[in-house]
Write a protein that holds these residues in place. Structure first.
Motif, PDB file in Angstrom:
ATOM      1  N   TRP A 147       3.923 -14.045 -16.013  1.00  0.00           N
ATOM      2  CA  TRP A 147       3.577 -15.268 -15.279  1.00  0.00           C
ATOM      3  C   TRP A 147       3.179 -14.930 -13.852  1.00  0.00           C
ATOM      4  CZ3 TRP A 147       6.262 -17.731 -11.118  1.00  0.00           C
ATOM      5  CH2 TRP A 147       5.757 -18.981 -10.768  1.00  0.00           C
ATOM      6  N   ASP A 148       1.984 -15.373 -13.469  1.00  0.00           N
ATOM      7  CA  ASP A 148       1.464 -15.251 -12.108  1.00  0.00           C
ATOM      8  C   ASP A 148       1.400 -13.795 -11.630  1.00  0.00           C
ATOM      9  OD1 ASP A 148       0.409 -16.582  -9.784  1.00  0.00           O
ATOM     10  OD2 ASP A 148       2.269 -16.081  -8.741  1.00  0.00           O
ATOM     11  N   GLY A 149       1.409 -12.860 -12.549  1.00  0.00           N
ATOM     12  CA  GLY A 149       1.360 -11.453 -12.156  1.00  0.00           C
ATOM     13  C   GLY A 149       2.613 -10.976 -11.463  1.00  0.00           C
ATOM     14  N   ARG A 150       3.687 -11.819 -11.449  1.00  0.00           N
ATOM     15  CA  ARG A 150       4.893 -11.476 -10.682  1.00  0.00           C
ATOM     16  C   ARG A 150       6.163 -11.412 -11.516  1.00  0.00           C
ATOM     17  NH1 ARG A 150       6.264 -15.515  -6.791  1.00  0.00           N
ATOM     18  NH2 ARG A 150       5.141 -17.043  -8.068  1.00  0.00           N
ATOM     19  N   PHE A 151       6.184 -12.093 -12.659  1.00  0.00           N
ATOM     20  CA  PHE A 151       7.395 -12.127 -13.460  1.00  0.00           C
ATOM     21  C   PHE A 151       7.059 -11.947 -14.931  1.00  0.00           C
ATOM     22  CE2 PHE A 151       8.392 -14.750  -9.725  1.00  0.00           C
ATOM     23  CZ  PHE A 151       9.534 -14.078  -9.276  1.00  0.00           C
ATOM     24  N   THR A 199      12.093 -11.315 -15.420  1.00  0.00           N
ATOM     25  CA  THR A 199      12.344 -10.130 -14.596  1.00  0.00           C
ATOM     26  C   THR A 199      11.146  -9.876 -13.700  1.00  0.00           C
ATOM     27  OG1 THR A 199      11.515  -8.734 -16.384  1.00  0.00           O
ATOM     28  CG2 THR A 199      13.879  -8.994 -16.238  1.00  0.00           C
ATOM     29  N   PRO A 200      11.374  -9.314 -12.522  1.00  0.00           N
ATOM     30  CA  PRO A 200      10.247  -9.017 -11.624  1.00  0.00           C
ATOM     31  C   PRO A 200       9.231  -8.113 -12.306  1.00  0.00           C
ATOM     32  CG  PRO A 200      12.336  -8.782 -10.469  1.00  0.00           C
ATOM     33  CD  PRO A 200      12.676  -8.956 -11.922  1.00  0.00           C
ATOM     34  N   TYR A 201       7.976  -8.379 -12.045  1.00  0.00           N
ATOM     35  CA  TYR A 201       6.873  -7.585 -12.592  1.00  0.00           C
ATOM     36  C   TYR A 201       6.022  -7.116 -11.429  1.00  0.00           C
ATOM     37  CZ  TYR A 201       2.837  -6.303 -15.470  1.00  0.00           C
ATOM     38  OH  TYR A 201       1.809  -5.620 -16.074  1.00  0.00           O
ATOM     39  N   PHE A 202       5.787  -5.818 -11.359  1.00  0.00           N
ATOM     40  CA  PHE A 202       4.990  -5.246 -10.275  1.00  0.00           C
ATOM     41  C   PHE A 202       3.578  -4.993 -10.788  1.00  0.00           C
ATOM     42  CE2 PHE A 202       9.279  -3.192  -9.067  1.00  0.00           C
ATOM     43  CZ  PHE A 202       9.698  -4.369  -8.473  1.00  0.00           C
ATOM     44  N   ALA A 203       2.676  -5.919 -10.489  1.00  0.00           N
ATOM     45  CA  ALA A 203       1.322  -5.869 -11.046  1.00  0.00           C
ATOM     46  C   ALA A 203       0.576  -4.565 -10.770  1.00  0.00           C
ATOM     47  CB  ALA A 203       0.510  -7.072 -10.545  1.00  0.00           C
ATOM     48  N   PRO A 204       0.718  -3.940  -9.580  1.00  0.00           N
ATOM     49  CA  PRO A 204      -0.029  -2.695  -9.362  1.00  0.00           C
ATOM     50  C   PRO A 204       0.608  -1.474 -10.020  1.00  0.00           C
ATOM     51  CG  PRO A 204       1.224  -3.258  -7.401  1.00  0.00           C
ATOM     52  CD  PRO A 204       1.407  -4.397  -8.365  1.00  0.00           C
ATOM     53  N   PHE A 205       1.801  -1.621 -10.607  1.00  0.00           N
ATOM     54  CA  PHE A 205       2.513  -0.451 -11.114  1.00  0.00           C
ATOM     55  C   PHE A 205       2.969  -0.549 -12.568  1.00  0.00           C
ATOM     56  CE2 PHE A 205       3.992  -0.453  -6.488  1.00  0.00           C
ATOM     57  CZ  PHE A 205       3.005   0.431  -6.084  1.00  0.00           C
ATOM     58  N   ASP A 206       3.352  -1.720 -13.037  1.00  0.00           N
ATOM     59  CA  ASP A 206       4.063  -1.795 -14.305  1.00  0.00           C
ATOM     60  C   ASP A 206       3.183  -1.589 -15.529  1.00  0.00           C
ATOM     61  OD1 ASP A 206       6.365  -2.131 -12.948  1.00  0.00           O
ATOM     62  OD2 ASP A 206       6.889  -4.085 -13.782  1.00  0.00           O
ATOM     63  N   ARG A 207       1.892  -1.773 -15.405  1.00  0.00           N
ATOM     64  CA  ARG A 207       0.989  -1.494 -16.529  1.00  0.00           C
ATOM     65  C   ARG A 207       0.500  -0.049 -16.463  1.00  0.00           C
ATOM     66  NH1 ARG A 207       0.652  -3.493 -21.582  1.00  0.00           N
ATOM     67  NH2 ARG A 207      -1.480  -3.628 -22.372  1.00  0.00           N
ATOM     68  N   PHE A 208      -0.028   0.354 -15.329  1.00  0.00           N
ATOM     69  CA  PHE A 208      -0.491   1.721 -15.135  1.00  0.00           C
ATOM     70  C   PHE A 208       0.047   2.237 -13.805  1.00  0.00           C
ATOM     71  CE2 PHE A 208      -3.777  -0.154 -17.863  1.00  0.00           C
ATOM     72  CZ  PHE A 208      -3.885   0.797 -18.870  1.00  0.00           C
ATOM     73  N   LEU A 209       0.938   3.227 -13.866  1.00  0.00           N
ATOM     74  CA  LEU A 209       1.539   3.804 -12.662  1.00  0.00           C
ATOM     75  C   LEU A 209       1.212   5.281 -12.604  1.00  0.00           C
ATOM     76  CD1 LEU A 209       3.418   3.854 -10.190  1.00  0.00           C
ATOM     77  CD2 LEU A 209       5.346   4.083 -11.766  1.00  0.00           C
ATOM     78  N   THR A 210       0.386   5.692 -11.648  1.00  0.00           N
ATOM     79  CA  THR A 210       0.073   7.115 -11.513  1.00  0.00           C
ATOM     80  C   THR A 210       1.258   7.844 -10.890  1.00  0.00           C
ATOM     81  OG1 THR A 210      -0.802   7.093  -9.250  1.00  0.00           O
ATOM     82  CG2 THR A 210      -2.315   6.448 -11.019  1.00  0.00           C
ATOM     83  N   ARG A 211       1.351   9.125 -11.154  1.00  0.00           N
ATOM     84  CA  ARG A 211       2.456   9.878 -10.572  1.00  0.00           C
ATOM     85  C   ARG A 211       2.341   9.955  -9.055  1.00  0.00           C
ATOM     86  NH1 ARG A 211       1.983  15.416  -9.084  1.00  0.00           N
ATOM     87  NH2 ARG A 211       0.044  16.424  -9.744  1.00  0.00           N
ATOM     88  N   PHE A 212       1.142   9.703  -8.501  1.00  0.00           N
ATOM     89  CA  PHE A 212       0.975   9.724  -7.045  1.00  0.00           C
ATOM     90  C   PHE A 212       1.699   8.552  -6.389  1.00  0.00           C
ATOM     91  CE2 PHE A 212      -3.282  11.035  -8.846  1.00  0.00           C
ATOM     92  CZ  PHE A 212      -2.917  12.355  -8.999  1.00  0.00           C
TER      93      PHE A 212
END
Length: 486
Positions: free
Chosen positions: A335-339, A443-456
């Motif tokens: 929801w809303d890219g946040r949860f 639960t909190p959802y981190f849009a820039p990280f939770d789908r694709f998270l680079t090791r950087f």
């Protein structure tokens, strides 16, 4: 700059030696030269080194976007059978979008690969990306931005579940094809690789045959990792999370290194705004200029309201443009890219922003660990909510009662703005009673990280996960990187 030790054989040997073991690897194989070479190279190396305790399985994603794709998948299945490697064909089912087909196909591909990995009991996925792909990506991103790009990452965590690794990222396609010719193994040429309607194909044709003068990608990776680490330390020192909804940057945090501040604030903006990407260069310059002015005030960027005060900078999702979501029993969604929401109840549930439903009680969301109940703010962790597991509820939407529980030490308007963006749950336009509400997990959802998270970005994202009282991200499945123990 092409590394010296970039032969496919050397790359695969180094890759296997760097892995934590035992390991079961799912090889993503389309039948093209890169993925076919990856499969054969891994097969030979694994059979030659049984002491490494590595096993292989494979999956082919049939996108169903062109004639013959099903037959090609069967050819790959036959190759895997001849090698004794378990293989599955995962078909992209359903209606395909009429626009954004490449992005949608990418999402579907990785989702199907993750499902295949689960089915085989694999603990990581490998793909056949090469140095040629890296050069093309760097060239495409170079057209869009003046900032130094770190290109394709050698390791990406998908959906918090599986690490996707790219062991041939510093090997050339020409060398991989030479290896296949030596083994007398054919590959499938995808005609879309020659279709100039795709940007990558056009860029590929314009690239210089000599990569020697191009970006030193390892140096760019090192710089990005250092930035992520410095930003994680910045989080510890200068960032506070209030009630799971309102971010606060302490005044000293706004006077830190420009690059670190841009990195951290950019990603916090994406998290609080529910967006997959940090703001672009122009937007970030606006945000940093606003902060540098030091005069109290507000601005909006990336769906986030920045409220600058003497006691620091407050960040909250703006209450406009928050679209409701309907979840049927058993459904899940973001929801809303946040949860992230999972409806474990037997009721149809509507999730919307508090700003649109004044009569309903907003939900404050904790991390995914059941013992955590109530607020995610360090300063208020001692207060527990009577709400069900994973949920903490505000006593009321009433301004004074809210501030009595949460906001007495916060600017009133900043806290009200944050509460306005909080999720509320209803069914048939009425609040949910306790029993079904307890079966709905947010639960909190981190849009820039939770789908694709680079090791950087891993160091920063993992630290942010702790700030939100979330479980840590799965660690990179390496015991060493570039020969260095981690």
């Amino acid at each position: 700059m092409l590394p010296e030790a970039a032969s496919p054989h050397a790359a695969i040997r180094q890759f296997l030696l760097s892995l934590q073991s035992p390991a079961r690897i799912l090889v993503a194989i389309s039948g093209g030269s890169d993925s076919t070479g990856l499969l054969l190279l891994l097969d030979e190396a694994v059979k030659a080194a049984p002491h490494l305790k590595v096993s292989l399985c494979a999956a082919t994603v049939d996108h169903g976007l062109r004639a013959g794709s099903a037959d090609e998948a069967q050819q790959v299945a036959a190759l895997c059978a001849s090698l004794g490697i378990p293989h599955i064909i995962a078909a992209w089912q359903g209606e395909k979008p009429k626009t954004g087909i490449m992005a949608a196909a990418r999402e579907a591909r990785y989702e199907l690969l993750a499902e295949s990995a689960e089915r085989f009991g694999a603990n990581l996925i490998v793909t056949g990306h090469t140095y040629d792909d890296q050069r093309e990506t760097l060239a495409m991103r170079g057209v869009r931005t003046e900032q130094l790009s770190s290109g394709i990452a050698d390791a990406v965590l998908f959906d918090r579940r599986f690490w996707i690794l790219r062991p041939l990222l510093f090997s050339s396609r020409a060398d991989i094809r030479s290896f296949l010719r030596e083994r007398r193994v054919a590959w499938i040429d995808d005609p879309s690789n020659e279709d100039v309607k795709y940007e990558r194909v056009r860029v590929r044709r314009q690239l210089s045959p000599d990569p020697a003068t191009e970006t030193d990608i390892r140096a760019a990776w090192k710089e990005r990792l250092a930035l992520s680490s410095a930003a994680a330390e910045w989080l510890d020192r200068y960032f506070r999370l209030q009630g799971g909804l309102l971010g606060q940057v302490l005044p000293d945090g706004l006077r830190q290194d420009h690059a670190v501040l841009a990195y951290a604030l950019g990603r916090l903006t994406a998290v609080f705004g529910g967006q997959a990407f940090a703001p672009g260069r122009v937007q970030m310059e606006r945000i940093l200029a606003f902060i540098a002015n030091t005069e109290p005030g507000r601005m909006t960027a990336g769906r986030v309201v920045f409220d600058l005060r003497r006691e620091g900078l407050y960040l909250a999702r703006e209450s406009r443009g928050i679209v409701p979501m309907i979840l049927q029993p058993g459904e899940a969604g973001v929801w809303d890219g946040r949860f992230e929401a999972v409806n474990g109840s037997g009721a149809t549930v509507r999730i919307e922003a508090q700003a649109t439903q004044r009569s309903l009680i907003p939900v404050l969301v904790t991390g995914i660990q059941p013992p955590r109940v109530g607020a995610v703010n360090d300063s208020t962790r001692g207060k527990e909510s009577p709400a069900p597991k994973d949920l903490g509820a505000l006593d009321s939407c009433d301004e004074h009662r809210n501030e009595g529980v949460w906001g007495s030490h916060l600017p009133k308007s900043a806290w009200k703005r944050a509460v306005a963006s909080a999720p509320v749950l209803s069914s048939d336009e009425t609040p949910l009673p306790p029993e079904p509400a307890g079966a709905i997990h947010l639960t909190p959802y981190f849009a820039p990280f939770d789908r694709f998270l680079t090791r950087f970005d891993f160091i920063f994202a993992d630290r942010l996960s702790a700030v939100f009282a979330m479980a840590p991200y799965a660690g990179v499945p390496f015991r060493s990187i570039d020969g260095k123990t981690i």
